[in-house]
Design an enzyme around this catalytic site. Structure first.
Site, PDB file in Angstrom:
ATOM      1  CE  LYS A 113      -4.268  -2.337   1.463  1.00  0.00           C
ATOM      2  NZ  LYS A 113      -3.729  -2.849   2.063  1.00  0.00           N
TER       3      LYS A 113
HETATM    4  C1  LIG Z   1      -4.670  -4.211   0.614  1.00  0.00           C
HETATM    5  C2  LIG Z   1      -3.769  -5.462   1.230  1.00  0.00           C
HETATM    6  C3  LIG Z   1      -4.091  -7.145   0.320  1.00  0.00           C
HETATM    7  C4  LIG Z   1      -5.643  -6.656  -0.716  1.00  0.00           C
HETATM    8  O1  LIG Z   1      -5.663  -5.727  -1.594  1.00  0.00           O
HETATM    9  P1  LIG Z   1      -6.355  -5.021  -2.472  1.00  0.00           P
HETATM   10  O2  LIG Z   1      -6.405  -3.956  -2.899  1.00  0.00           O
HETATM   11  O3  LIG Z   1      -7.887  -4.526  -1.231  1.00  0.00           O
HETATM   12  O4  LIG Z   1      -7.337  -6.399  -3.395  1.00  0.00           O
HETATM   13  C5  LIG Z   1      -3.693  -7.872  -0.067  1.00  0.00           C
HETATM   14  N1  LIG Z   1      -2.256  -7.969   0.758  1.00  0.00           N
HETATM   15  C6  LIG Z   1      -2.283  -7.643   1.854  1.00  0.00           C
HETATM   16  C7  LIG Z   1      -0.687  -6.956   2.824  1.00  0.00           C
HETATM   17  C8  LIG Z   1      -2.981  -6.208   1.849  1.00  0.00           C
HETATM   18  O5  LIG Z   1      -2.508  -5.059   3.084  1.00  0.00           O
END
Ligand SMILES: *Cc1c(COP(=O)(O)O)cnc(C)c1O
Length: 467
Positions: A113
């Site tokens: 993120k």
């Molecule tokens: C947010 C997240 C996901 C999921 O991603 P999306 O874009 O919501 O599908 C998977 N793994 C981790 C570690 C995350 O922080």
């Protein structure tokens, strides 16, 4: 200049800048680019030797052109990706012949993120500075999003950020990643309640923003914000170029929750990157896997798992894919989403539309035992410790891969050090915190504990954003 349209067809077209500052469209839809920029294979090929930040400029600029100056964007991207703890920014780790993990956890909070939220924070500040405006970011988190949003906006002059988390229900590493960030514009609110209550209070606040003082308004930093998806497209190009694309096609497996990260892969394909397969890997919160495999859309109650960042009941960004599958017909989508969101009946998609999705997408759901098992197997085979989310991606890739001759890249969404429960259950010692976080457990924490009461939260926010 790129225009953005709503998936439900009844909201005004917006510019990038307006989309950046908006959450949902007024018709309840999500914004998507009106026309997707495309690149020829020759052009993509010519980017092979670009470092990450320069490649990011090639991919992102068409989406922001007319709102963000080219040089300013270059400066932002070089600052963001220069701040990552690995020089390659998104390095590949090989697990087997034609099998890779793309490590997306070298940013400040150790999860993918950061790629989007670091950029989003700086873009917001750039745009707000020019508009002479200030905004309030409000979000609820059970983990990764909150810390990445705080790290991404801590240096913003025109943004105050309020992140709600359920008091005592977030792991210590994750809490400290939020509460130890210093900045006058950062407020961590520990709610005496659970995540759903925190989430509901954030939703209610977006619905009625009258508690805010002056001209302030709320900005959403969850993955319905287009600017997040946009930044995530880049690493598909980067990894493909590193493995011989676009001459060779690639396949990706994506640990999926809200469908944001994998939607970025779908965008990369539309923009000209040859991607042959995209795998939707889920935990036992498998609403998308049930839809893809059985054509039945049915919302089940949320289950808590050892992969908390994928614990979702509905995947909001899936609407963006449906919009394309239904030939960008806003009225049809509005009707369909109405039925899907009613959560009463089982909804079926038009078979022909689903068949279109299945040309590119496969899906697979992985339960907790299988998650632990694949962490152990991969460690035995390679000495490499996967975080449990990434492990779900690797397992799904091994189960539903179509072609062994094409590189299969699983997105490595987080560092295992963030997910103690899974690592210990798999029988491993906890890995060390990366060097930029070694003193995390000693740093001073700052948070306010408040009751799960909307009026109190609003008063708190209004007091802190006065002036
Ligand atoms: C947010 C997240 C996901 C999921 O991603 P999306 O874009 O919501 O599908 C998977 N793994 C981790 C570690 C995350 O922080």
């Amino acid at each position: 200049m790129m225009k953005y349209i709503s998936t439900r067809g009844e909201a005004p077209e917006l510019t990038f800048e307006e989309v950046l500052l908006t959450g949902l469209a007024v018709d309840g839809g999500l914004y998507v680019p009106k026309e997707v920029p495309t690149f020829s294979k020759e052009e993509i090929e010519s980017w092979r030797d670009l470092p990450y930040a320069e490649l990011a400029h090639k991919v992102i600029y068409p989406f922001v052109e007319g709102c963000v100056d080219s040089d300013a964007l270059a400066k932002i991207l070089s600052e963001v990706y220069g701040g990552f703890a690995h020089k390659a920014v998104a390095p590949l780790q090989q697990l087997d012949h034609n099998e890779y993990v793309l490590e997306l956890f070298h940013g400040p909070t150790l999860a993918f993120k950061d790629f989007a939220l670091q950029t989003l924070g700086r873009l917001l500040d750039y745009v707000l500075e020019r508009r002479h405006e200030k905004v309030v970011i409000m979000g609820a988190t059970s983990g990764d999003t909150g810390s990445a949003a705080i790290e991404g906006t801590k240096a913003c002059k025109n943004v105050d950020i309020f992140i709600l988390h359920p008091h005592g229900k977030v792991s210590e590493v994750q809490r400290r990643q939020m509460t130890t960030v210093t900045g006058d514009n950062i407020y961590n609110i520990a709610i005496e309640g659970n995540f759903d209550e925190a989430q509901d209070m954030v939703k209610a606040s977006f619905g009625d923003q009258s508690f805010l003082k002056g001209e302030r308004k709320l900005v959403a930093v969850n993955s319905i914000n287009w600017a997040r998806i946009m930044s995530q497209i880049v690493y598909y190009f980067y990894s493909a170029l590193n493995l011989g694309g676009p001459v060779r096609p690639m396949a990706y497996s994506v640990p999926t929750g809200n469908f944001g990260d994998i939607f970025a892969g779908y965008m990369a394909k539309k923009m000209g990157l040859p991607i042959e397969q995209l795998i939707i890997a889920t935990n036992k919160n498998d609403v998308l896997h049930r839809l893809m495999s059985k054509n039945k859309y049915e919302v089940h109650p949320l289950m808590h798992t050892i992969t908390p960042s994928m614990d979702i009941a509905v995947s909001s960004n899936f609407e963006r894919l449906l919009f394309d599958l239904y030939d960008r017909d806003g009225a049809a989508l509005s009707e369909l989403m109405g039925r899907m969101n009613a959560k009463t009946d089982v909804v079926e998609l038009d078979e022909e539309k689903l068949a279109k999705a299945r040309e590119l997408f496969d899906s697979y759901a992985v339960d907790e035992d299988a998650t632990i098992k694949i962490m152990q197997d991969v460690f035995e085979e390679t000495g490499y410790l996967l975080d449990p989310h990434t492990a779900i991606g690797v397992k799904a890739a091994r189960e539903v891969r179509r072609n062994n001759k094409i590189p299969m890249i699983t997105l490595g969404t987080a560092h295992p050090v963030k997910f103690e429960e899974a690592v210990l259950r798999a029988g491993f010692d906890m890995p060390k915190l990366p060097h930029h976080l070694t003193d995390l457990m000693e740093r001073e924490e700052r948070m306010d504990v408040l009751p799960a009461d909307l009026a109190e939260i609003h008063k708190f926010i209004a007091d802190k954003t006065f002036g």
